[in-house]
Design an enzyme around this catalytic site. Structure first.
Site: not given
Ligand code: BES
Ligand code: ZN
Length: 874
Positions: A274-277, A309-310, A313, A332
């Site tokens: 997922a991505m927290e845009n 999580h998102e 952020h 993170e």
């Molecule tokens: N900011 C990240 C997404 C991301 C990951 C962007 C790697 C660029 C490179 C997002 O907040 C995130 O951490 N997503 C996790 C899920 C979370 C529940 C740990 C993911 O994508 O695994």
């Molecule tokens: Zn994250």
């Protein structure tokens, strides 16, 4: 002249963007887009250059207008426009210095909607029986520059005003609510409100056919979940978690949610979870959607954690942003830690803090390699950023925050965080800025304490022994290959003795010390059996190695059920890591496991299971003579809780028991327990013929799939073909992943090969293929041959995505010998790319670690005797 700016880790700071007006017009059929960016730039120092980021874009025109508050002058064109590909920068040179103050930079550009799941890309979906493209952005970490030219670094915050021109029947979303929509024929122009100050990596756009459901938080924030048309039911669970989390974070951070709306969208092709845009969070389908009929308990938990999580952020990351990628862990690690806080409040019955130890353990596993890195890591080039989204930034990061939280106390920690968020809102912060606020609030030397954990790679193991009422403690760095290294940490030590009331705290600042534990020992009642546990509830990021006497006390405490769940987990986790590093014998690890034979808790058993499987994996290679007997012991150990739970869900059963059943049965299948395998297969065929049958609920479906594949051979391919049939008919991502994750687990070489080749067909999405690389030990040689043979194709298709690391890691880490590690290293020596270099090095190191462990297992002289004793007894 562009030369001057080459090879720099960061953009020069003589000019900074304040406001972006972005216009984009994607063509979803041709998969291209055109656009313009009008950027208000503040020229801060005399310069003839503007240097910003751009990649994979063709720059059509660029010009600058000088603005005063009342006038806009004629435009000036640059004398040269250079794109430096390797540094992804655009250098505009003017024939004289630009005046200080604000100018308008206008750039027209065009690009391709790519297939790489980064920048501005296309994802495929089905709508009314037709395959369609949607347009989606994924900018973190450094890919906004693939959509529009920009100062693509987190510290260059600016306001964004987005306008899109799209087919009028589509839903078009961006970070902010729509301010205006004009329909002209088949097209519509959609404009969005101006955003608050934010970083480029958080800008987002999604364009396609969607349905949504919505809710409002008590403060009136509109929250929507967008799904494929007709599937909004699957968004209900995430919507509920989102509404509750937003409310919780508003109180916790003492700042309201900063935007007027929050959208969450499920995207079929998505590189991460997922991505927290900001205001427009994007998810892989399986991380957002929950289907009451088709999803499992673990899916439910994953969705909750991902949403929490998102949304964390939105404050920690989006409102307050790391100053540079060196501080990525702040984003993170923190979001990971706080998501458990939220999930624990929403679902107290999940015992989620105990499950948090998964994070700690994965951080410790990676950080025990010399190829690890400090939490605060120097970033010299944009292409190094993606590789640090790893268990150090997430797992270790979250764990050292938990350690500090427990040291300072919940109230003090929360107050400090609230003032940190307030102080740095709409701005950027570094790690030391957080420490300064915490230090002020607590009066404790937070910075010195934490620097030892965030600036230094690795972590300590503390060896303890009793020496006439003094506890002798000695710290050294823990490395998986058993080697020792120097390094000293400032360690918040906690000790409890024969009861949780009888406890003491110390700060260990030196290599070794004699701790006065007289009082603790005196408090132990005469009737009580003595035991001593360090690192109470595993809040510290360190391991403990007990002397024999203390270890025996703990074994008693486990059997007599005196310990908390976290401590039971900590003991087995430390013992197994020490065993892998050859600092403890396999025979004593097996005896310790035996102490857990009465355990019934999910979290603890889940650890017993993973340690058991790790052992089972290595004994085939290390001691083939004893391997069956060892597996028999492990089967007996896991069989008794499995029998209690049975295969069928009981009325009103807990979430944790449902997850436990799946893990126990899967472990028994992997250990080759015939009864479990046969029952899995029996249930599979009932289910195959009647998909509505209740014999195979989603939670245990993968158990049956793996059982079927284990018995599947070239002469009887029925199982493989039936699974493919279910895969083709499934239209839900979680179910598809269960199947992909099972297909390659056959011991039969040609089936493994067929399963791996299937991953390269267009029936498997780019993102999903790595899920299918779950090859068993018996299949690893064929897996490696397959990877070598297909490397050119695989690297072409995946090299520009972070997924390439997954291919390398999944196959390489199956091995356990020095020779293989050498062979693999040689193969990659002239094929290395920065995108997977770190993953390869780490995987190779884990191969060598296992080889070293095997040597340790072979030299364990009491193993045969201990195993016989355990098997007879069990
Ligand atoms: N900011 C990240 C997404 C991301 C990951 C962007 C790697 C660029 C490179 C997002 O907040 C995130 O951490 N997503 C996790 C899920 C979370 C529940 C740990 C993911 O994508 O695994
Ligand atoms: Zn994250």
């Amino acid at each position: 002249m562009a030369e001057n700016f080459k090879g720099q880790p960061r953009l020069p700071d003589f000019a900074a963007p304040r406001h972006y007006d972005i216009f984009l017009k994607p063509d979803l059929l041709a998969c291209i887009f055109s656009g313009s960016a009008t950027i208000t730039v503040d020229v801060l120092l005399p310069t003839r250059f503007l240097v910003l980021n751009a990649a994979d874009l063709s720059i059509d025109t660029a010009s600058v207008c000088l603005t005063t508050t009342t006038t806009i002058s004629n435009s000036i064109s640059p004398v040269s426009t250079d794109v430096v590909e390797e540094d992804e920068i655009l250098v505009l040179q003017f024939d004289s210095d630009l005046p200080l103050g604000q100018s308008l930079l206008r750039i027209a550009f065009s690009g391709t909607l790519n297939d790489d799941m980064r920048g501005f890309y296309r994802s495929e979906y089905e709508y009314k029986g037709e395959v369609k493209n949607m347009a989606v952005t994924q900018f973190e970490s450094v890919d906004a520059r693939r959509c529009f030219p920009c100062w693509d670094e987190p510290a260059f915050k600016a306001k964004f005003k987005i306008t899109l021109e799209v087919p009028s029947e589509l839903v078009a979303l961006s970070n902010m609510p729509i301010s205006e929509e004009k329909i002209i024929g088949d097209l519509k122009t959609v404009s969005y409100d101006e955003s608050p100050l934010m970083s480029t990596y958080l800008v987002a756009i999604v364009i396609g056919h969607f349905d949504y459901i919505q809710g409002l938080t008590p403060d009136g924030v509109q929250v929507r979940v967008y799904t494929q048309v007709g599937k909004t039911d699957q968004g209900k669970f995430a919507l509920d978690v989102a509404l509750k989390s937003l409310n919780l974070y508003k109180d916790y951070f003492a700042v309201p949610y900063p935007l007027p709306k929050l959208d969450m969208v499920a995207i079929p092709d998505f590189a991460d979870g997922a991505m927290e845009n900001y205001g427009l969070v994007t998810y892989r389908e399986l991380a957002l959607l929950f289907d009451e009929q088709l999803s499992s308990a673990i899916n439910r938990q994953d969705v909750a954690i991902t949403v929490a999580h998102e949304l964390a952020h939105q404050w920690f990351g989006n409102l307050v942003t790391m100053e540079w990628w060196t501080h990525l862990w702040l984003n993170e690690g923190f979001a990971s830690w706080v998501s458990y806080l939220a999930v624990d409040a929403i679902f107290p019955e999940w015992n989620i803090w105990t499950q948090f130890l998964d994070k700690t353990s994965s951080g410790m596993m990676l950080d025990a390699l010399s190829e690890s890195h400090p939490i605060e890591v120097e970033i010299k080039h944009a292409n190094e950023v993606d590789a640090i989204f790893d268990s150090i930034s997430y797992g270790k990061g979250a764990s050292v925050i938990r350690m500090l939280h427990s040291y300072l106390g919940a109230d003090c920690f929360q107050k400090a965080l609230a003032s940190y968020i307030k102080k740095y809102a709409y701005a950027n912060a570094k790690t030391e800025d957080l420490w300064a606020v915490l230090e002020e609030e607590s009066g404790e030397p937070v910075k010195d304490l934490m620097n030892s954990w965030t600036k230094q790679q690795g972590y300590p193991v503390i060896s303890v022994k009793m020496n006439s009422n003094k506890l002798h403690v000695f710290q050294e760095q823990f490395l998986s290959d058993g080697s020792s290294a120097s390094g000293t940490w400032i360690i918040p030590l906690t000790i409890c003795c024969s009861s949780y009331e009888n406890s003491k705290k110390f700060i260990l600042t030196s290599k070794s010390d004699q701790l006065d534990v007289d009082n603790l020992i005196l408090q132990v009642g005469k009737q009580e059996t003595f035991w001593m546990k360090l690192n109470t509830n595993q809040t510290g990021f360190y391991r403990v190695k007990y002397d024999d006497e203390l270890a025996a006390g703990l074994k008693y405490a486990i059997q007599a059920d005196k310990l908390s769940l976290m401590d039971k987990i900590g003991i087995i986790d430390d013992a197994s890591a020490l065993c892998v590093a050859c600092k403890g014998s396999l025979s004593s690890l097996l005896s310790l496991l035996d102490a857990y034979s009465m355990e019934s808790d999910y979290t603890v058993l889940s650890w017993v299971i993973s340690v058991s499987l790790k052992i089972a994996n290595v004994v085939d290679d290390a001691t083939p003579d004893l391997s069956d007997k060892i597996k028999l012991f492990l089967i007996k150990l896991l069989n008794s809780p499995a029998e209690k739970l049975g295969w069928d869900v009981k009325d009103g059963e807990s979430h944790l028991d449902t997850m436990l059943r799946a893990e126990l049965l899967m472990a028994l299948v992997r250990l080759g327990n015939t009864i479990t395998v046969d029952e899995g297969i029996r249930r599979f065929y009932i289910f195959l013929n009647d998909r509505n049958s209740s014999v195979l609920p989603p939670d245990i479906r993968k158990v049956a799939y793996v059982a079927v594949m284990q018995k599947c051979t070239t002469s009887d391919k029925m199982g493989y073909e039936s699974l493919l049939k279910i895969y083709r008919e499934a239209d839900q991502s979680q179910e598809k992943m269960r199947i992909l994750g099972s297909l390659a687990s056959s011991p039969d070489k040609s089936i493994v090969l067929a399963a791996l080749n299937f991953l390269l067909t267009d029936e498997v999405r780019n993102r999903d293929a790595v899920y299918g690389l779950k090859v068993s030990n018996q299949g690893r040689e064929i897996g490696w041959e397959w990877l070598k043979e297909n490397w050119e194709y695989v690297s072409k298709r995946w090299v520009s995505t972070p997924l390439i690391s997954g291919f390398v890691k999944s196959i390489v880490s199956l091995f356990a010998s020095y020779e293989k590690s050498k062979e693999i290293e040689e193969f990659f020596s002239n094929r290395l790319k920065p995108t997977f270099e770190r993953a390869l090095k780490q995987s190779l190191e884990s191969v060598k670690t296992k080889a070293h462990w095997m040597e340790g297992v072979r030299s364990d002289e009491s193993l045969a005797e201990v195993v016989s004793h355990l098997v007879d007894k069990a």
